[in-house]
Design a protein around this motif. Structure first.
Motif: not given
Length: 147
Positions: A39-51, A53-58, A115-123
């Motif tokens: 649908d024309g996505v030109s940019v995908l930006e991911l934000e996370h909560y440092p610390g 996020t890594e703990a959840a992935l672990a 399970d991991a805290p990531f937030w996606k924003r599409e342009t």
């Protein structure tokens, strides 16, 4: 061995696969996810909560290692702005046999999606917006619940 890395840097897929090999493991299964231009996505930006996020992935990786007796598990995830074709995520599981490596790899990607805290924003051409959680991701993660 568990390797977790969250960074805005591009993912070197070949290097990550090579780093996941482990003694006594005859199989390494991998998954790489890339930005789609749906649908024309030109940019995908991911934000996370440092610390956090890594703990959840672990925790996700530790669950896979325990469940399948893995020799290695790797989760590498990008954050920040990305463009169509860029690698977003790489997961790998090294096990003695292919069935365990393949199942563990599927588990890693299914569980990290919920399970991991990531937030996606599409342009897109019409503007930018946050991506809502998908029921399909919840269903994929839920298949691993239980014994």
């Amino acid at each position: 061995m568990i390797r977790i890395h969250v960074s805005p840097a591009a993912i070197d897929l070949a290097a990550e696969m090579a780093a996941t090999q482990a003694p006594g493991c005859g199989a390494v299964a991998t998954f790489a996810g890339h930005v789609r231009a749906d649908d024309g996505v030109s940019v995908l930006e991911l934000e996370h909560y440092p610390g956090a996020t890594e703990a959840a992935l672990a925790r996700v990786a530790e669950g896979a290692v325990a469940r399948w007796a893995l020799g290695a598990a790797t989760i590498v995830h990008r954050v920040g702005p990305m463009h169509p074709g860029d690698a977003i995520v790489f997961v790998a599981a090294a096990a003695a046999h292919r069935s365990a490596a393949l199942e563990a790899c599927a588990y890693l990607i299914d569980r990290l999606k919920t399970d991991a805290p990531f937030w996606k924003r599409e342009t897109r051409p019409a503007g930018a917006g946050w991506v809502e959680a998908r029921a399909a991701d919840d269903a994929a993660a839920a298949r691993w619940d239980g014994p």
